[in-house]
Design an enzyme around this catalytic site. Sequence first.
Site, PDB file in Angstrom:
ATOM      1  CG  ASP A  60     -13.638   9.797  14.189  1.00  0.00           C
ATOM      2  OD1 ASP A  60     -12.989   8.864  14.659  1.00  0.00           O
ATOM      3  OD2 ASP A  60     -13.820  10.890  14.797  1.00  0.00           O
ATOM      4  CE  LYS A  65      -8.632  10.149  14.475  1.00  0.00           C
ATOM      5  NZ  LYS A  65      -9.186   9.146  15.408  1.00  0.00           N
ATOM      6  CB  THR A 151     -12.822  -1.142  27.291  1.00  0.00           C
ATOM      7  OG1 THR A 151     -11.806  -1.712  26.480  1.00  0.00           O
ATOM      8  CG2 THR A 151     -12.797  -1.777  28.673  1.00  0.00           C
ATOM      9  CE  LYS A 237     -10.176  -4.371  27.065  1.00  0.00           C
ATOM     10  NZ  LYS A 237      -9.343  -4.329  25.915  1.00  0.00           N
ATOM     11  CG  PHE A 282       2.475  -8.932  29.806  1.00  0.00           C
ATOM     12  CD1 PHE A 282       2.444  -9.500  28.537  1.00  0.00           C
ATOM     13  CD2 PHE A 282       1.991  -7.646  29.956  1.00  0.00           C
ATOM     14  CE1 PHE A 282       1.936  -8.804  27.451  1.00  0.00           C
ATOM     15  CE2 PHE A 282       1.472  -6.935  28.871  1.00  0.00           C
ATOM     16  CZ  PHE A 282       1.448  -7.523  27.626  1.00  0.00           C
ATOM     17  CG  LEU A 283       6.866 -12.786  34.053  1.00  0.00           C
ATOM     18  CD1 LEU A 283       7.407 -14.185  34.251  1.00  0.00           C
ATOM     19  CD2 LEU A 283       6.379 -12.223  35.389  1.00  0.00           C
ATOM     20  CB  CYS A 293      -5.521  -0.701  27.813  1.00  0.00           C
ATOM     21  SG  CYS A 293      -5.765  -0.221  26.109  1.00  0.00           S
ATOM     22  CE  LYS A 354       2.261  -1.488  22.994  1.00  0.00           C
ATOM     23  NZ  LYS A 354       1.606  -2.783  22.907  1.00  0.00           N
TER      24      LYS A 354
HETATM   25  C1  UGA Z   1      -3.188  -3.934  26.421  1.00  0.00           C
HETATM   26  C2  UGA Z   1      -3.426  -5.453  26.350  1.00  0.00           C
HETATM   27  O1  UGA Z   1      -2.171  -6.145  26.300  1.00  0.00           O
HETATM   28  C3  UGA Z   1      -4.286  -5.819  25.134  1.00  0.00           C
HETATM   29  O2  UGA Z   1      -4.574  -7.212  25.140  1.00  0.00           O
HETATM   30  C4  UGA Z   1      -5.596  -5.008  25.198  1.00  0.00           C
HETATM   31  O3  UGA Z   1      -6.405  -5.241  24.042  1.00  0.00           O
HETATM   32  C5  UGA Z   1      -5.277  -3.532  25.256  1.00  0.00           C
HETATM   33  O4  UGA Z   1      -4.453  -3.280  26.414  1.00  0.00           O
HETATM   34  C6  UGA Z   1      -6.590  -2.791  25.357  1.00  0.00           C
HETATM   35  O5  UGA Z   1      -7.291  -2.957  26.373  1.00  0.00           O
HETATM   36  O6  UGA Z   1      -6.999  -2.145  24.386  1.00  0.00           O
HETATM   37  P1  UGA Z   1      -1.553  -2.209  25.166  1.00  0.00           P
HETATM   38  O7  UGA Z   1      -1.978  -1.241  26.221  1.00  0.00           O
HETATM   39  O8  UGA Z   1      -1.609  -1.804  23.739  1.00  0.00           O
HETATM   40  O9  UGA Z   1      -2.429  -3.572  25.264  1.00  0.00           O
HETATM   41  O10 UGA Z   1      -0.028  -2.595  25.457  1.00  0.00           O
HETATM   42  P2  UGA Z   1       0.769  -3.765  26.217  1.00  0.00           P
HETATM   43  O11 UGA Z   1       1.709  -4.369  25.271  1.00  0.00           O
HETATM   44  O12 UGA Z   1      -0.141  -4.670  26.944  1.00  0.00           O
HETATM   45  O13 UGA Z   1       1.637  -2.903  27.280  1.00  0.00           O
HETATM   46  C7  UGA Z   1       1.015  -2.152  28.325  1.00  0.00           C
HETATM   47  C8  UGA Z   1       2.073  -1.561  29.245  1.00  0.00           C
HETATM   48  O14 UGA Z   1       2.714  -2.591  30.000  1.00  0.00           O
HETATM   49  C9  UGA Z   1       3.201  -0.813  28.526  1.00  0.00           C
HETATM   50  O15 UGA Z   1       3.518   0.369  29.230  1.00  0.00           O
HETATM   51  C10 UGA Z   1       4.372  -1.789  28.568  1.00  0.00           C
HETATM   52  O16 UGA Z   1       5.629  -1.172  28.517  1.00  0.00           O
HETATM   53  C11 UGA Z   1       4.124  -2.456  29.917  1.00  0.00           C
HETATM   54  N1  UGA Z   1       4.771  -3.781  30.031  1.00  0.00           N
HETATM   55  C12 UGA Z   1       4.339  -4.813  29.260  1.00  0.00           C
HETATM   56  C13 UGA Z   1       5.795  -3.966  30.946  1.00  0.00           C
HETATM   57  O17 UGA Z   1       6.202  -3.030  31.676  1.00  0.00           O
HETATM   58  N2  UGA Z   1       6.362  -5.217  31.056  1.00  0.00           N
HETATM   59  C14 UGA Z   1       5.956  -6.265  30.302  1.00  0.00           C
HETATM   60  O18 UGA Z   1       6.514  -7.377  30.468  1.00  0.00           O
HETATM   61  C15 UGA Z   1       4.919  -6.056  29.374  1.00  0.00           C
END
Ligand code: UGA
Length: 472
Positions: A60, A65, A151, A237, A282-283, A293, A354
């Site tokens: 890096d 870091k 990405t 992706k 994811f519901l 992301c 989250k």
């Molecule tokens: C997301 C994808 O889930 C990964 O597969 C992907 O690799 C990653 O992006 C990336 O592109 O690097 P991440 O952003 O770490 O992962 O977190 P998630 O768990 O997907 O949550 C994303 C957001 O959706 C959070 O704000 C979470 O609170 C929200 N969420 C998730 C909801 O509001 N409801 C749900 O049911 C699930």
Amino acid sequence: MRFYFLFLHIIFVHFFQPQIYAEKELVSSEHKIAVIGTGYVGLTAGACLAEFGNYVICCDIDEKKIKFLNEGGIPIFEKGLKELIDKNLALHRLEFTTDISQAIQNSEVILICVPTPMGQDGAADLSIVKSAVKTVAENLNNDKILLFKSTMPLGSIKRIQKLIQKQKKSAFNVEIAYLPEFLKEGTAVQDFFEPERIIIGTESKRLHQVIYDILAPLRIKNVPFCFTSFESAEIIKQASNSFLAVKISFINEIANLCDKTGADVREVAKGIGLDSRIGPEFLKPGPGYGGSCFPKDTHALLYEAQQLGVDLKVIQAAIEANDRQSKIVLEKLLKVLNSSIKDKTIAILGLAFKANTDDIRDSSAILIVNELLKRDAIIKAYDPIAMKNARKVLPQLVYCTSAEEAMYGADAVMILTEWEEFQKIDWSAVCNLMKTPIVIDARNILPIQMLRDLGFLYENIGCSHATGSDYE
Ligand code: UGA
């Protein structure tokens, strides 16, 4: 005495040793890999590839870091990562350096894990990737394999391929593959060892075997390896993240509808999720998706499609619904406080985008806090681990050492991240701590009936009209 210590050692090794995922027989052939970028993706990928038996140099440009990592520190909060890094450092399969040129020259495989943030127009900004690729082109001392984990927007890998041809000053060959990342922050280590699929966009047949080798333990576990064109991998992706974003925006809108009826969104989500074509994940409704992301990838895909004259209406709608969702949560608070927020003390529980992460990038909690500050509210905030990051962007908040401290004397409390510890709060005690017992539970994590029985004015997302005992 010695036997006593031996006994303790055996107990520790058997019961308390952190879970290390790769099993002995699963160790892959040892490739020398340079990982450029030590963020969530690079650090996790580097440590996990070392665990698979590869020799990994994580590099890096951030000297602070790398120094911190070399001193045994872990710059991000990610479950299981420290144990993995400690183990592989001790086995000399992992090292950290700022000398990127040296790392490239000493490796046969180079993994690009630098950020591709969102630019002003919604397009992904590739400047950091381009600068990493330039360093690779300038340091070719033999044939190299260049793998992208960052990405990559649609069409970018081919453009980068041409750029390398232009930039390299030697006849050495650079073979390229794009392996998009599907790790979730908070469960990244587990996701790396138990992926549902590996997507590999490449034009090189020879790379198939190298990738099988590097990820050998996953092959043995029968994880599907899907080889595709560059463009398919790029779309897989961004479309995966966009589809999940659509799903969340969809359930958020259904939750808002439930609030206007007698329906309970938890019953609705369970009912529709049991259809295997829809699925239960994811519901969960909430204050809107955030993180580094979903917001970025939905905007980038929309932008790339627009450049090609394709109108992605569903994704556009998901983005708009998401932008509106945090405002809907804010309106719930305004309504119960009769629109007067000025000089009111609002306790904020949760700042991370989250649970189980210290990441606050594009967090709905931060958006909502900013709106409250614009309306002259006094904010007392608590998050188990994200306060260090929040302080950098919101120094004016009163940061508390516990949820109870944040709620002491508050006019209302908003739960904005679904941390498990918030479910363990003794709400009967909190009732007497607060100036007025008002709870906006934007993550639907609290027992509704119990709070109402205690005398709280309680609002949530999509189950406001839930009656009777708490939903199981
Ligand atoms: C997301 C994808 O889930 C990964 O597969 C992907 O690799 C990653 O992006 C990336 O592109 O690097 P991440 O952003 O770490 O992962 O977190 P998630 O768990 O997907 O949550 C994303 C957001 O959706 C959070 O704000 C979470 O609170 C929200 N969420 C998730 C909801 O509001 N409801 C749900 O049911 C699930």
